[in-house]
Design an enzyme around this catalytic site. Structure first.
Site, mmCIF file in Angstrom:
data_model
loop_
_atom_site.group_PDB
_atom_site.id
_atom_site.type_symbol
_atom_site.label_atom_id
_atom_site.label_comp_id
_atom_site.label_asym_id
_atom_site.label_seq_id
_atom_site.Cartn_x
_atom_site.Cartn_y
_atom_site.Cartn_z
ATOM 1 C CG HIS A 9 19.602 -13.502 -18.243
ATOM 2 N ND1 HIS A 9 19.343 -13.847 -19.553
ATOM 3 C CD2 HIS A 9 19.996 -12.199 -18.271
ATOM 4 C CE1 HIS A 9 19.558 -12.791 -20.331
ATOM 5 N NE2 HIS A 9 19.955 -11.793 -19.585
ATOM 6 C CD GLU A 34 22.618 -8.747 -20.722
ATOM 7 O OE1 GLU A 34 22.131 -9.551 -19.925
ATOM 8 O OE2 GLU A 34 21.906 -8.034 -21.471
ATOM 9 C CG HIS A 45 21.339 -3.690 -19.098
ATOM 10 N ND1 HIS A 45 21.540 -4.527 -20.150
ATOM 11 C CD2 HIS A 45 20.680 -4.401 -18.196
ATOM 12 C CE1 HIS A 45 21.005 -5.679 -19.896
ATOM 13 N NE2 HIS A 45 20.466 -5.631 -18.706
ATOM 14 C CG HIS A 55 18.524 -10.070 -24.031
ATOM 15 N ND1 HIS A 55 19.717 -10.709 -24.331
ATOM 16 C CD2 HIS A 55 18.624 -9.704 -22.727
ATOM 17 C CE1 HIS A 55 20.488 -10.729 -23.254
ATOM 18 N NE2 HIS A 55 19.842 -10.126 -22.263
HETATM 19 C C1 DHB Z 1 16.464 -6.794 -17.637
HETATM 20 C C2 DHB Z 1 17.046 -8.047 -17.699
HETATM 21 C C3 DHB Z 1 17.934 -8.357 -18.726
HETATM 22 O O1 DHB Z 1 18.490 -9.573 -18.859
HETATM 23 C C4 DHB Z 1 18.273 -7.425 -19.665
HETATM 24 O O2 DHB Z 1 19.165 -7.783 -20.602
HETATM 25 C C5 DHB Z 1 17.696 -6.158 -19.601
HETATM 26 C C6 DHB Z 1 16.790 -5.836 -18.590
HETATM 27 C C7 DHB Z 1 15.477 -6.478 -16.564
HETATM 28 O O3 DHB Z 1 15.290 -7.332 -15.675
HETATM 29 O O4 DHB Z 1 14.890 -5.404 -16.589
HETATM 30 FE FE FE Z 2 20.087 -9.712 -20.218
#
Ligand code: DHB
Ligand code: FE
Length: 285
Positions: free
Chosen positions: A59, A240, A193, A12
């Site tokens: 978030h 996540e 991530h 996401h």
């Molecule tokens: C980013 C933020 C998110 O919540 C995520 O799931 C993936 C990437 C970002 O800030 O790049």
């Molecule tokens: Fe996220």
């Protein structure tokens, strides 16, 4: 009766929503990412749900850090896109299904899951970006949405096993709702991530691909994985991915039904400084 017909799993990443909102999807950076979403959108157009149970994490936009529920359920008739610091995304209001929410709340809480009931929240990119990925840019979202919000922001966070069990309880709830509804369940977040610190930008493609394989073939094994393994292998925000297990837990094979059918898979690096993954599983009929 209502039926769970499919599960969808997707990253996401906020930048994916921004790319759509600003008309940048044909730019060389984004074109291969969005090309990989086409097959999923076509499948979705042929298999439109009445309701999507959309599992994501807030978030620190709706809840802030003053209050962090482990599992929360949206009860509202509508949810506005959140202002995450640069104005709300120009996407439609998310319409809920309060009657099904109330039924899920009753069934799942009586099934021993202590959900927090949320009567009024804005929904952040965790919810709106998956809708954009799957539905593009319609005037109104083509289905109702019930948010299920999981804490993956402040430790301790729920185990993979607990997430899988929540999915099973959600299936029992949906399939006991006395109305003919096609219901999909979506798990969002991940993949590789890490957004901060010395390992920022960490990508572990072999691990991500193996995760998708395990999600299909052996979700109970995946559910036994400890948090620290996600963080080590896929980065601090790779955790996540436990939310994918909520969606997977709602599939028929974990309730004495047949195996799900893989209809689509997509994996692309980079999206922002993360990996983007997508999987669609149709439930056995
Ligand atoms: C980013 C933020 C998110 O919540 C995520 O799931 C993936 C990437 C970002 O800030 O790049
Ligand atoms: Fe996220």
């Amino acid at each position: 009766m209502a039926k769970i017909t499919a599960s969808v799993y997707t990253s996401h990443v906020p930048a994916i929503g921004v790319a759509m909102d600003l008309g940048k999807t044909d730019e060389p950076y984004y074109a291969p990412l969005f090309a990989g979403y086409e097959a999923g959108r076509e499948w979705m157009a042929e298999n439109p749900p009445d309701v999507v149970i959309l599992v994501f994490n807030d978030h620190a936009n709706a809840f802030s850090l003053e209050m962090v529920p482990t599992f929360a359920l949206g009860m509202s008739a509508s949810y506005e896109p959140a202002d995450e610091g640069w104005g709300a995304r120009p996407v439609p209001t998310v319409e809920g299904h309060p009657k099904l929410s109330a039924h899920i709340a009753h069934s799942v809480i009586r099934d021993d899951f202590d959900l927090t009931l949320v009567n009024d929240i804005p929904v952040d990119h965790g919810c709106t970006v998956p809708l954009s990925i799957m539905f593009g840019q319609p005037e109104v979202w083509p289905c109702k949405v019930i948010p299920v919000i999981v804490n993956v922001v402040q430790y301790p966070i729920p185990s993979g096993k607990r997430c899988l069990e929540l999915g099973k309880a959600i299936r029992r709830a949906v399939e006991s709702f006395d109305e003919d509804l096609d219901v999909q369940i979506w798990g969002t977040g991940g993949m590789s991530h890490q957004l901060q610190g010395q390992r920022a930008g960490l990508i572990n493609e072999p691990w991500d691909r193996a995760f998708m394989d395990r999600m299909i073939a052996d979700p109970e094994l995946q559910a036994a994985m400890d948090h620290v393994d996600y963080v080590r292998e896929a980065g601090s925000e790779g955790i996540e991915l436990v939310m994918w297990l909520v969606a997977r837990g709602a599939m028929a094979d974990l309730a004495d039904g047949g195996e799900p059918v893989e209809v689509h898979r997509h994996y692309h690096v980079p999206a922002s400084n993360t990996a983007a993954g997508q999987l669609i599983l149709e439930d056995s009929r």
